[in-house]
Design a protein around this motif. Structure first.
Motif, mmCIF file in Angstrom:
data_model
loop_
_atom_site.group_PDB
_atom_site.id
_atom_site.type_symbol
_atom_site.label_atom_id
_atom_site.label_comp_id
_atom_site.label_asym_id
_atom_site.label_seq_id
_atom_site.Cartn_x
_atom_site.Cartn_y
_atom_site.Cartn_z
ATOM 1 N N ALA A 141 17.818 -17.026 -30.812
ATOM 2 C CA ALA A 141 17.981 -16.707 -29.393
ATOM 3 C C ALA A 141 17.092 -15.530 -29.003
ATOM 4 N N ALA A 142 17.147 -14.461 -29.803
ATOM 5 C CA ALA A 142 16.346 -13.274 -29.491
ATOM 6 C C ALA A 142 14.855 -13.572 -29.622
ATOM 7 N N GLY A 143 14.479 -14.352 -30.636
ATOM 8 C CA GLY A 143 13.075 -14.713 -30.798
ATOM 9 C C GLY A 143 12.573 -15.561 -29.644
ATOM 10 N N THR A 144 13.429 -16.467 -29.145
ATOM 11 C CA THR A 144 13.044 -17.302 -28.011
ATOM 12 C C THR A 144 12.937 -16.469 -26.736
ATOM 13 N N LEU A 153 22.448 -12.367 -23.729
ATOM 14 C CA LEU A 153 21.645 -13.534 -24.076
ATOM 15 C C LEU A 153 22.529 -14.551 -24.807
ATOM 16 N N ILE A 154 22.692 -15.749 -24.221
ATOM 17 C CA ILE A 154 23.529 -16.781 -24.823
ATOM 18 C C ILE A 154 22.838 -18.135 -24.667
ATOM 19 N N SER A 186 20.690 -10.388 -29.522
ATOM 20 C CA SER A 186 20.901 -10.278 -30.955
ATOM 21 C C SER A 186 19.611 -9.773 -31.598
ATOM 22 N N SER A 187 19.591 -9.649 -32.905
ATOM 23 C CA SER A 187 18.442 -9.074 -33.603
ATOM 24 C C SER A 187 17.258 -10.037 -33.601
ATOM 25 N N VAL A 188 16.099 -9.564 -33.150
ATOM 26 C CA VAL A 188 14.915 -10.430 -33.157
ATOM 27 C C VAL A 188 14.497 -10.770 -34.584
ATOM 28 N N CYS A 189 14.890 -9.977 -35.547
ATOM 29 C CA CYS A 189 14.513 -10.236 -36.939
ATOM 30 C C CYS A 189 15.308 -11.384 -37.553
ATOM 31 N N GLU A 190 16.439 -11.755 -36.948
ATOM 32 C CA GLU A 190 17.291 -12.783 -37.542
ATOM 33 C C GLU A 190 17.610 -13.944 -36.624
#
Length: 418
Positions: free
Chosen positions: A215-218, A288-289, A208-212
Motif C-alpha cells: 500500500a505504501a509503495g503504491t 491509507l487503506i 504503513s512502512s514503505v519498506c514492507e
C-alpha cells in the motif's frame, strides 16, 4: 416319650413374582434423537461430505500481506475445508515477503505486482499463479475533513442517490500534494468552519512502512508519478529539461516526494485496523487503506445497524492506482490452492461479499458484480471519476531505488527498526 402330639409340618410355599418389564435397549433420549441424526446423515450424503472426517486435510502455509483478510474469513475457511485445504497464515508486509526467506512456505500472497514480480524472479521453477481480484488504493478519512478539502478546492463529492450525503469523494492529488508540501495545517485550511472541533496538525496521510508494505509503495508510486508530470520516473525523454538535484532523474523524484509521505506508519498493511477503530479519527484524519476494506465495513455496518457509517468516507485519488494481489504457488499443495482460486465460483462470490472487484470477464464485469452486491445491501455504489488517468508505476529497478531512498530501508532479509 411325650404324650403331646407333634404339630403338623406346613408345606413350603412357592412365591412367584410378576415378570419385570424389559428395559428398552436404548435410552429414550437416544431414540428421540435418531430421526435428527438420520436427517443429518442424509444431508451429508447428499452434499458429499459424509466421509470428510476421513479425508486428508492439507495445511497450506502461506506468507500473506493485507489480503490475508480474505483467507481469515470464516466462510472462506469453510469453503476451503470442503476441498480438503486449510490455510495457515504468516502475516508480513508485501515487500517483506518479497525480500525475506520463503523456506517451508507453500504459497505467498503479496498485495501488488511489484512484490509479486520480485518473488517470481527468485523462483527456480515457473510458479502457478492466480490474480483472483483487484482493489483500488484509497484514502480513508472522516466527513468533516472531506468537507474541508472540498471547500479548499482539493476534493469533489460524488453524487449520492436521493440527495443523501455521499460516502465518496474524488481527490485531486496534485493539489493535495501541494497542501502537504506547503506544510498546511487543517485549521489553516479552515477545518474549524466545517467542524465543532479544532485540529492544528499538518495535512498528512498516515501510511504503513514503505519498506514492507505494498500500500505504501503504491502510494509512493502515485506521488512520484504526479511529481514527475504524470510520467513514471525513469521513462522521461532524454531531451526533456528536468530539474537536477542528485544528477539521477529517478533519485531526483524520490528526493522531492520524500517530505510528502508520513514515514511513521506501522510495519505492514495495518492502517485499516486503526482507521475503523473507535479512536480512528484521533489516530489519523487520513489513512491509507484499500477500497475493499471500506466497502466490507459499510456492508457490515448496514447489516448490524440498518444504516451506512456516514462519519467515515473515502477519498479516491486522481490519478488512481489499482492494486492486483497475486497468489503465487511454491509447491504442489500451493498449486491446489491456486487452482481453486481460479476456478471455484463460491470462492469468487465470497470475494465480492468481502468488497473485492472479482475478475470475471474484464474490469467492467468485475465492477458490475460488486456494484450489484452493494445495491442489494443498500450501500452507496462508488462512481468512476471522469478523470481516468491511471498511474504507471516505475519499472521494478526504479521503484526499488525510490523506496530505498525514501524509506532508508534495511538490506533485504533484515528487519528494519520497530
Amino acid at each position: 416319650m411325650s404324650d403331646h402330639p407333634r404339630p403338623p409340618t406346613e408345606e413350603p410355599r412357592l412365591t412367584t413374582r410378576r415378570p419385570a418389564r424389559s428395559r428398552p435397549r436404548h435410552p429414550l433420549h437416544v431414540v428421540a434423537a435418531m430421526p435428527l441424526a438420520l436427517a443429518g446423515l442424509l444431508a451429508l450424503l447428499v452434499s458429499g461430505n459424509a466421509l470428510r472426517p476421513f479425508d486428508r486435510i492439507a495445511t497450506v502455509d502461506g506468507k500473506m500481506a493485507s489480503k490475508s483478510d480474505y483467507f481469515k474469513d470464516p466462510e472462506v475457511r469453510r469453503l476451503l475445508l470442503k476441498h480438503g485445504i486449510r490455510v495457515d497464515i504468516h502475516r508480513l508486509g508485501s515487500r517483506g515477503i518479497a525480500t525475506q526467506s520463503l523456506r517451508d512456505m507453500d504459497v505467498v500472497f503479496p498485495s501488488g505486482q511489484p512484490a509479486a514480480t520480485l518473488i517470481k524472479k527468485r523462483q527456480q521453477r515457473t510458479p502457478k499463479t492466480a490474480r483472483p481480484f483487484v482493489t483500488p488504493l484509497v484514502l480513508g478519512t472522516f466527513r468533516d475533513y472531506a468537507r474541508t478539502l472540498v471547500a479548499a478546492g482539493v476534493a469533489r463529492p460524488q453524487r449520492a442517490p436521493g440527495g443523501a450525503e455521499t460516502l465518496y469523494y474524488d481527490l485531486d492529488m496534485r493539489k493535495f500534494m501541494q497542501l502537504i508540501r506547503d506544510e498546511k495545517t487543517w485549521n489553516g485550511i479552515d477545518f474549524t468552519a466545517h467542524s465543532r472541533r479544532s485540529n492544528a496538525g499538518r495535512v498528512l496521510v498516515r501510511t504503513s512502512s514503505v519498506c514492507e508494505s505494498n500500500a505504501a509503495g503504491t502510494y509512493l508510486s502515485i506521488l512520484a508519478f504526479v511529481q514527475n508530470g504524470n510520467q513514471a520516473p525513469g521513462t522521461e525523454r532524454r531531451n526533456r529539461p528536468v530539474r537536477r538535484i542528485t544528477g539521477d532523474p529517478v533519485l531526483d523524484v524520490a528526493t522531492e516526494v520524500k517530505p510528502l509521505i508520513n514515514l511513521q506508519g506501522m510495519a505492514a498493511d495495518e492502517q485499516a485496523d486503526s482507521y475503523f477503530s473507535d479512536e480512528g479519527e484521533a489516530i489519523a484524519p487520513v489513512s491509507l487503506i484499500y477500497e475493499h476494506q471500506f466497502l466490507k465495513h459499510q456492508v457490515d455496518h448496514q447489516e448490524k445497524r440498518g444504516e451506512q457509517d456516514s462519519s467515515r468516507v473515502l477519498l479516491y485519488p486522481s490519478p488512481h492506482a489499482l492494486t492486483e494481489p497475486e497468489l503465487i504457488s511454491l509447491d504442489d499443495d500451493g498449486d491446489r490452492l491456486t487452482d481453486l482460486m481460479e476456478t471455484d465460483d463460491d470462492l469468487r462470490r465470497r470475494a465480492i461479499e468481502l468488497g473485492f472487484r472479482v475478475r470475471f470477464s474484464g474490469e467492467d464485469g468485475t465492477s458490475e458484480q460488486l456494484n450489484a452486491y452493494l445495491r442489494e445491501h443498500e450501500v452507496q455504489v462508488p462512481t468512476p471519476n471522469p478523470d481516468q488517468t491511471k498511474v504507471d508505476a516505475p519499472d521494478l529497478d526504479a521503484l526499488e531505488r525510490i523506496i530505498n531512498h525514501v524509506g532508508s530501508c534495511p538490506p533485504p532479509g533484515q528487519e528494519g527498526p520497530r
